[in-house]
Design an enzyme around this catalytic site. Structure first.
Site, mmCIF file in Angstrom:
data_model
loop_
_atom_site.group_PDB
_atom_site.id
_atom_site.type_symbol
_atom_site.label_atom_id
_atom_site.label_comp_id
_atom_site.label_asym_id
_atom_site.label_seq_id
_atom_site.Cartn_x
_atom_site.Cartn_y
_atom_site.Cartn_z
ATOM 1 N N CYS A 93 0.889 -1.235 -0.129
ATOM 2 C CA CYS A 93 -0.158 -0.076 -0.019
ATOM 3 C C CYS A 93 0.853 1.317 -0.018
ATOM 4 O O CYS A 93 1.922 1.334 0.643
ATOM 5 C CB CYS A 93 -0.785 0.011 1.139
ATOM 6 S SG CYS A 93 -1.878 1.356 1.522
ATOM 7 N N LEU A 94 0.335 2.121 -0.849
ATOM 8 C CA LEU A 94 1.476 3.503 -0.820
ATOM 9 C C LEU A 94 1.273 4.156 0.675
ATOM 10 O O LEU A 94 2.202 4.952 0.596
ATOM 11 C CB LEU A 94 0.831 4.436 -1.959
ATOM 12 C CG LEU A 94 0.966 3.820 -3.248
ATOM 13 C CD1 LEU A 94 0.489 4.769 -4.446
ATOM 14 C CD2 LEU A 94 2.427 3.732 -3.696
ATOM 15 N N HIS A 135 -8.913 -3.921 -1.904
ATOM 16 C CA HIS A 135 -7.912 -3.249 -1.170
ATOM 17 C C HIS A 135 -8.304 -1.568 -1.076
ATOM 18 O O HIS A 135 -8.541 -1.084 -0.078
ATOM 19 C CB HIS A 135 -6.798 -3.381 -1.659
ATOM 20 C CG HIS A 135 -5.489 -2.375 -1.008
ATOM 21 N ND1 HIS A 135 -4.510 -3.153 -0.374
ATOM 22 C CD2 HIS A 135 -5.358 -1.066 -0.826
ATOM 23 C CE1 HIS A 135 -3.572 -2.174 -0.043
ATOM 24 N NE2 HIS A 135 -4.386 -1.236 -0.301
ATOM 25 N N GLU A 136 -8.690 -1.152 -2.342
ATOM 26 C CA GLU A 136 -9.174 0.269 -2.461
ATOM 27 C C GLU A 136 -10.544 0.832 -1.689
ATOM 28 O O GLU A 136 -10.457 1.692 -1.055
ATOM 29 C CB GLU A 136 -8.979 0.940 -3.747
ATOM 30 C CG GLU A 136 -7.596 0.710 -4.370
ATOM 31 C CD GLU A 136 -6.436 1.275 -3.777
ATOM 32 O OE1 GLU A 136 -6.573 2.340 -3.004
ATOM 33 O OE2 GLU A 136 -5.417 0.680 -3.637
HETATM 34 NI NI NI Z 1 -3.649 1.031 -0.006
#
Ligand code: NI
Length: 172
Positions: A93-94, A135-136
């Protein structure tokens, strides 16, 4: 315009995002900025709360570098069907840079959303795209992928992240 990506433990990542009324010009321009931000960070997905905006908006593109870009811009995305079949796979994840963990998710999902032209769309996603969607969408409810790993592993990941930050600060 590139936006700033926030990282854990920023409390904004733990908030529930608000639905949008319609995808107007301002919102579609936010989507484009998010896409630019995601590409420049080499990510495959980005949710608005990750740039500090608590709106139900995500952008995703899981195409490989040597493929033509295939972006999905989604407002008010909703999962309306999930496959029984699950799959476990490594995820990152960023907002948790350079940390990865295996997460079990539905292998396929059907998602309904408004696209950048305010059109209602349904998408059947499988495999890595389905994983990115799940995820988003989690980000819109304040959930980060590390919530799915064991408390011990989570602690280790956070520790490694802090160490990485200290090292980066020293090198500046
Ligand atoms: Ni993420």
């Amino acid at each position: 315009m590139k936006l700033k990506i926030i990282e854990i433990p920023n409390p904004l990542l733990r908030q529930k995002s608000e639905p949008i009324e319609k995808v107007d010009e301002a919102l579609s321009s936010l989507m484009k900025d998010m896409l630019e931000t995601m590409y420049s960070a080499n990510g495959v997905g980005l949710a608005a709360p990750q740039v500090g905006i608590l709106k139900r908006v995500v952008v995703i593109d899981v195409a490989h570098d040597d493929e033509r870009p295939a972006p999905f811009l989604m407002a008010n995305p909703e999962i309306i069907w999930r496959s029984e079949e699950k799959e476990e796979c490594s995820e990152g994840c960023l907002s948790v840079p350079n940390q990865f963990a295996s997460v079990e998710r539905s292998y396929a999902v059907k998602v309904r959303y408004l696209n950048e032209k305010n059109e209602k769309v349904e998408l059947l996603a499988e495999g890595f795209l389905a994983r990115a969607v799940q995820h988003e969408l989690d980000h819109l409810d304040g959930i980060v992928f590390i919530d799915y790993v064991s408390p011990l592993k989570r602690k280790m990941m956070i520790k490694r992240l802090e160490k990485q930050r200290r090292k980066a600060a020293k090198e500046e």
